[in-house]
Design a protein around this motif. Structure first.
Motif, PDB file in Angstrom:
ATOM      1  N   ALA A 170      13.267  16.363 -20.426  1.00 20.21           N
ATOM      2  CA  ALA A 170      13.808  15.939 -19.131  1.00 20.21           C
ATOM      3  C   ALA A 170      12.679  15.768 -18.119  1.00 20.21           C
ATOM      4  CB  ALA A 170      14.824  16.961 -18.636  1.00 20.21           C
ATOM      5  N   GLU A 171      11.700  16.668 -18.181  1.00 19.54           N
ATOM      6  CA  GLU A 171      10.584  16.620 -17.233  1.00 19.54           C
ATOM      7  C   GLU A 171       9.778  15.326 -17.410  1.00 19.54           C
ATOM      8  OE1 GLU A 171       6.758  19.416 -16.025  1.00 19.54           O
ATOM      9  OE2 GLU A 171       7.745  19.671 -17.967  1.00 19.54           O
ATOM     10  N   PHE A 172       9.540  14.962 -18.676  1.00 19.95           N
ATOM     11  CA  PHE A 172       8.791  13.723 -18.940  1.00 19.95           C
ATOM     12  C   PHE A 172       9.603  12.510 -18.482  1.00 19.95           C
ATOM     13  CE2 PHE A 172       7.297  10.503 -22.282  1.00 19.95           C
ATOM     14  CZ  PHE A 172       6.203  10.108 -21.522  1.00 19.95           C
ATOM     15  N   ARG A 173      10.924  12.583 -18.675  1.00 26.89           N
ATOM     16  CA  ARG A 173      11.763  11.466 -18.207  1.00 26.89           C
ATOM     17  C   ARG A 173      11.663  11.312 -16.686  1.00 26.89           C
ATOM     18  NH1 ARG A 173      15.418  12.261 -22.832  1.00 26.89           N
ATOM     19  NH2 ARG A 173      15.403  10.240 -23.877  1.00 26.89           N
ATOM     20  N   ARG A 174      11.637  12.428 -15.971  1.00 25.82           N
ATOM     21  CA  ARG A 174      11.499  12.341 -14.500  1.00 25.82           C
ATOM     22  C   ARG A 174      10.166  11.685 -14.136  1.00 25.82           C
ATOM     23  NH1 ARG A 174      15.077  15.120 -11.440  1.00 25.82           N
ATOM     24  NH2 ARG A 174      16.563  16.418 -12.584  1.00 25.82           N
ATOM     25  N   HIS A 175       9.119  12.071 -14.847  1.00 26.16           N
ATOM     26  CA  HIS A 175       7.802  11.471 -14.631  1.00 26.16           C
ATOM     27  C   HIS A 175       7.878   9.962 -14.885  1.00 26.16           C
ATOM     28  CE1 HIS A 175       3.483  10.757 -14.965  1.00 26.16           C
ATOM     29  NE2 HIS A 175       3.712  10.219 -16.158  1.00 26.16           N
ATOM     30  N   LEU A 176       8.506   9.598 -16.019  1.00 25.12           N
ATOM     31  CA  LEU A 176       8.614   8.174 -16.353  1.00 25.12           C
ATOM     32  C   LEU A 176       9.394   7.417 -15.283  1.00 25.12           C
ATOM     33  CD1 LEU A 176       9.361   8.262 -20.195  1.00 25.12           C
ATOM     34  CD2 LEU A 176       7.321   7.326 -19.093  1.00 25.12           C
ATOM     35  N   ALA A 177      10.458   8.025 -14.770  1.00 24.61           N
ATOM     36  CA  ALA A 177      11.268   7.331 -13.754  1.00 24.61           C
ATOM     37  C   ALA A 177      10.404   6.972 -12.550  1.00 24.61           C
ATOM     38  CB  ALA A 177      12.444   8.205 -13.336  1.00 24.61           C
ATOM     39  N   ARG A 178       9.528   7.880 -12.137  1.00 22.36           N
ATOM     40  CA  ARG A 178       8.663   7.606 -10.975  1.00 22.36           C
ATOM     41  C   ARG A 178       7.647   6.516 -11.316  1.00 22.36           C
ATOM     42  NH1 ARG A 178       9.183  13.430 -10.661  1.00 22.36           N
ATOM     43  NH2 ARG A 178       7.214  13.726 -11.761  1.00 22.36           N
ATOM     44  N   VAL A 179       7.026   6.641 -12.477  1.00 21.22           N
ATOM     45  CA  VAL A 179       5.978   5.680 -12.853  1.00 21.22           C
ATOM     46  C   VAL A 179       6.574   4.287 -13.065  1.00 21.22           C
ATOM     47  CG1 VAL A 179       4.317   5.063 -14.667  1.00 21.22           C
ATOM     48  CG2 VAL A 179       4.488   7.436 -13.878  1.00 21.22           C
ATOM     49  N   LEU A 180       7.692   4.238 -13.790  1.00 16.00           N
ATOM     50  CA  LEU A 180       8.284   2.929 -14.110  1.00 16.00           C
ATOM     51  C   LEU A 180       8.867   2.282 -12.854  1.00 16.00           C
ATOM     52  CD1 LEU A 180      10.023   3.853 -17.491  1.00 16.00           C
ATOM     53  CD2 LEU A 180       7.873   2.607 -17.199  1.00 16.00           C
ATOM     54  N   THR A 181       9.413   3.101 -11.947  1.00 16.23           N
ATOM     55  CA  THR A 181       9.922   2.529 -10.691  1.00 16.23           C
ATOM     56  C   THR A 181       8.758   1.931  -9.892  1.00 16.23           C
ATOM     57  OG1 THR A 181      11.741   4.100 -10.635  1.00 16.23           O
ATOM     58  CG2 THR A 181      11.183   3.024  -8.560  1.00 16.23           C
ATOM     59  N   GLY A 230       0.799  -1.226   0.000  1.00 18.67           N
ATOM     60  CA  GLY A 230       0.000   0.000   0.000  1.00 18.67           C
ATOM     61  C   GLY A 230       0.827   1.269   0.000  1.00 18.67           C
ATOM     62  N   SER A 231       2.103   1.164   0.339  1.00 21.13           N
ATOM     63  CA  SER A 231       2.885   2.409   0.453  1.00 21.13           C
ATOM     64  C   SER A 231       3.950   2.557  -0.624  1.00 21.13           C
ATOM     65  CB  SER A 231       3.516   2.521   1.846  1.00 21.13           C
ATOM     66  OG  SER A 231       4.263   1.364   2.151  1.00 21.13           O
ATOM     67  N   ILE A 232       3.928   1.628  -1.621  1.00 19.59           N
ATOM     68  CA  ILE A 232       4.938   1.711  -2.686  1.00 19.59           C
ATOM     69  C   ILE A 232       4.804   3.022  -3.463  1.00 19.59           C
ATOM     70  CG2 ILE A 232       5.645   0.725  -4.910  1.00 19.59           C
ATOM     71  CD1 ILE A 232       4.974  -2.061  -3.708  1.00 19.59           C
ATOM     72  N   ALA A 233       3.578   3.369  -3.833  1.00 15.00           N
ATOM     73  CA  ALA A 233       3.365   4.555  -4.678  1.00 15.00           C
ATOM     74  C   ALA A 233       3.935   5.810  -4.023  1.00 15.00           C
ATOM     75  CB  ALA A 233       1.878   4.728  -4.974  1.00 15.00           C
ATOM     76  N   ASP A 234       3.762   5.944  -2.709  1.00 10.71           N
ATOM     77  CA  ASP A 234       4.332   7.109  -2.015  1.00 10.71           C
ATOM     78  C   ASP A 234       5.848   7.039  -1.981  1.00 10.71           C
ATOM     79  OD1 ASP A 234       1.974   8.332  -1.538  1.00 10.71           O
ATOM     80  OD2 ASP A 234       1.683   7.451   0.467  1.00 10.71           O
ATOM     81  N   ALA A 235       6.349   5.804  -1.748  1.00 12.10           N
ATOM     82  CA  ALA A 235       7.797   5.653  -1.541  1.00 12.10           C
ATOM     83  C   ALA A 235       8.603   5.971  -2.797  1.00 12.10           C
ATOM     84  CB  ALA A 235       8.112   4.236  -1.053  1.00 12.10           C
ATOM     85  N   VAL A 236       8.005   5.807  -3.980  1.00 13.16           N
ATOM     86  CA  VAL A 236       8.783   6.024  -5.210  1.00 13.16           C
ATOM     87  C   VAL A 236       8.659   7.449  -5.738  1.00 13.16           C
ATOM     88  CG1 VAL A 236       8.600   3.593  -5.861  1.00 13.16           C
ATOM     89  CG2 VAL A 236       6.967   5.264  -6.788  1.00 13.16           C
ATOM     90  N   GLN A 237       8.012   8.327  -4.984  1.00 12.74           N
ATOM     91  CA  GLN A 237       7.809   9.689  -5.498  1.00 12.74           C
ATOM     92  C   GLN A 237       9.109  10.443  -5.717  1.00 12.74           C
ATOM     93  OE1 GLN A 237       5.266  11.083  -7.027  1.00 12.74           O
ATOM     94  NE2 GLN A 237       4.487   9.012  -6.747  1.00 12.74           N
ATOM     95  N   ASN A 238      10.185   9.992  -5.051  1.00 12.80           N
ATOM     96  CA  ASN A 238      11.475  10.666  -5.271  1.00 12.80           C
ATOM     97  C   ASN A 238      12.437   9.788  -6.072  1.00 12.80           C
ATOM     98  OD1 ASN A 238      11.785   8.786  -3.350  1.00 12.80           O
ATOM     99  ND2 ASN A 238      12.497  10.175  -1.728  1.00 12.80           N
ATOM    100  N   ALA A 239      11.876   8.919  -6.931  1.00 13.27           N
ATOM    101  CA  ALA A 239      12.732   8.023  -7.728  1.00 13.27           C
ATOM    102  C   ALA A 239      13.658   8.796  -8.658  1.00 13.27           C
ATOM    103  CB  ALA A 239      11.864   7.058  -8.547  1.00 13.27           C
ATOM    104  N   ASP A 240      13.307  10.023  -9.004  1.00 15.02           N
ATOM    105  CA  ASP A 240      14.152  10.807  -9.921  1.00 15.02           C
ATOM    106  C   ASP A 240      15.134  11.696  -9.184  1.00 15.02           C
ATOM    107  OD1 ASP A 240      11.892  12.246  -8.980  1.00 15.02           O
ATOM    108  OD2 ASP A 240      12.282  13.793 -10.487  1.00 15.02           O
ATOM    109  N   GLU A 241      15.150  11.624  -7.842  1.00 18.41           N
ATOM    110  CA  GLU A 241      16.078  12.478  -7.089  1.00 18.41           C
ATOM    111  C   GLU A 241      17.529  12.123  -7.440  1.00 18.41           C
ATOM    112  OE1 GLU A 241      15.074  13.002  -2.836  1.00 18.41           O
ATOM    113  OE2 GLU A 241      17.233  12.928  -2.481  1.00 18.41           O
TER     114      GLU A 241
END
Lengths: 283, 162
Positions: free
Chosen positions: A262-273, A239-250
């Motif tokens: 670059a902005e779309f890539r950051r979005h993709l990094a969060r979604v794909l993670t 249940g907490s994975i979606a929150d935990a990956v919000q900084n996947a592009d950090e």
């Protein structure tokens, strides 16, 4: 689309290759399968004066079960990694990721060692090897050393390899029954490079994640670990994975190009993670 | 210059070549095999696909010197007993082409696929031909050709001409 003229030597062994590299300094490049090097030579983005061909060094073509890990010779081709039963059983992430490289013709020629030595952040295998915490065995004139994948990729197409060194072996762990994995590759057309990719290797314990390792493809000048998301995922449950990956592009520095901003890539990094971790925890 | 020898469509050839010569150009220009098509020359389109030691490769991305000692098969070398290979005949039967430029590469990629996976699903065929571009057909009849050829290849039987 013809390379600049170069001298060509066939290496009879790894030691012979090291000797030839020593004679020619940084004018020489190693040729493995040639599916990274030859295209850039044809575009004249690279013009080495000497190619040292490792193609006849059969000692570097193997996949061996070494008990706690699997050892892969650097000249093992992608199609062999893709089909190998030991890897499929014990390190499915690597076999699966190899099956996504290029197309069948590319996988019949391209090698795991060549792909890693090229060090392209947009290629698939490096981020899988980061998430697997693979180790690379490197031989040079002063003997052999072992480098962690995490310490190997230095900058854009720059690795830890010295001009007179040869990557000889890749070591990947056997994944246990509590370890799940996934690679999510996003591209727009068949056969294309990943716009972004995310690899997850997740250790599960009592219904939650104990540790997660995330490798990102094409999110900067080198393949990267998503360390902030890895920390946040430690202890997370489904249940907490979606929150935990919000900084996947950090900590990433993706580029903008014709495929994506670059902005779309950051979005993709969060979604794909998120997708990678969700799939990893469920298998 | 470097001396190389290779078997191409069953015949031995020895040549002196520059190291930078691509296998594609060696086959077309030195050996006169026009059936190996020169397409994009960037490892994308697959028109130059041949078999190297039985496996599909893009001959624009292999140096001739890398193929020293290899067995090369082009679209010219796959007829059996004077009859078209089942994949060739099936491309003819299903009209798996329009302009024909991609066809030799498509055929060789399909021959390689059916060696590795004699009973591919439609999805597997589409994925296996990922490295071959056709700008005419939309791929439908190409996929049908491979589906038609597969059982004949498994039984080593020619496809009867209609």
């Amino acid at each position: 689309m013809i390379p600049v003229a170069f001298e060509y030597e066939v290496a009879e062994s790894v030691d012979h290759a090291i000797e030839l590299l020593g004679q020619h300094g940084d004018e020489a490049k190693l040729l493995a399968g040639g599916h990274s090097l030859l295209p850039i030579m044809k575009l004249r983005l690279a013009a080495p004066a000497m190619l040292v061909d490792l193609g006849r060094v059969n000692d570097l073509k193997y996949i061996r079960d070494e008990g706690d890990h699997i050892a892969i010779g650097a000249m093992t081709r992608h199609c062999e990694v893709e089909r190998d039963q030991t890897l499929r059983e014990h390190c499915g992430l690597l076999a699966y990721t190899a099956s996504l490289v290029g197309d069948p013709q590319v996988r019949h020629r391209g090698t795991i060692g060549g792909s890693i030595s090229h060090g392209d952040a947009a290629s698939d295998l490096p981020s899988a090897l980061l998430a697997l915490e693979a180790e690379f065995v490197i031989r040079g004139p002063n003997g052999e050393r072992t480098v962690r994948a995490t310490d190997f990729f230095k900058d854009y197409l720059q690795t830890d390899l010295a001009p007179d060194e040869v990557l000889t072996e890749i070591r990947v762990p056997k994944l246990g029954s509590n370890t799940g994995w996934s690679y999510q590759k996003f591209n727009r057309r068949a056969q294309d490079w990943a716009v972004v990719g995310a690899c997850a290797v997740v250790e599960r314990s009592n219904g939650s994640i104990s540790t997660a390792r995330i490798g990102l493809t094409n999110m900067g000048s080198t393949p990267l670990r998503a360390t902030a998301a890895e920390r946040a995922l430690s202890g997370a449950d489904a249940g907490s994975i979606a929150d935990a990956v919000q900084n996947a592009d950090e900590g990433t520095s993706p580029s903008s190009d014709v495929a994506a901003s670059a902005e779309f890539r950051r979005h993709l990094a969060r979604v794909l993670t998120r997708r990678a971790v969700e799939q990893a925890v469920s298998r | 210059m470097r001396r190389i020898q290779m078997t191409v469509d069953g015949r031995g050839h020895i040549a002196e070549v520059e190291p930078r010569l691509l296998l594609l150009h060696h086959l077309r220009e030195n050996l006169g095999i026009g059936g190996v098509h020169w397409g994009c020359n960037t490892t994308n389109c697959g028109a130059c696909t041949v078999l190297m030691n039985g496996e599909s490769v893009k001959s624009c991305t292999v140096l001739a010197v890398q193929a020293d000692g290899a067995e090369i098969t082009t679209v010219r070398g796959i007829m059996e007993n004077g009859l078209w290979h089942p994949v060739q005949q099936a491309f003819h039967e299903t009209h798996g082409l329009q302009c024909g430029y991609c066809t030799p590469g498509m055929i060789m990629a399909s021959v390689s696929l059916l060696k590795e996976n004699p009973e591919p699903s439609e999805q597997e065929i589409r994925e296996a031909l990922e490295g071959n571009l056709c700008r005419c057909t939309g791929y439908e009849n190409i996929v049908k050709a491979v589906q038609m050829a597969a059982p004949y290849v498994r039984r080593s039987e020619p496809v009867a001409a209609s």
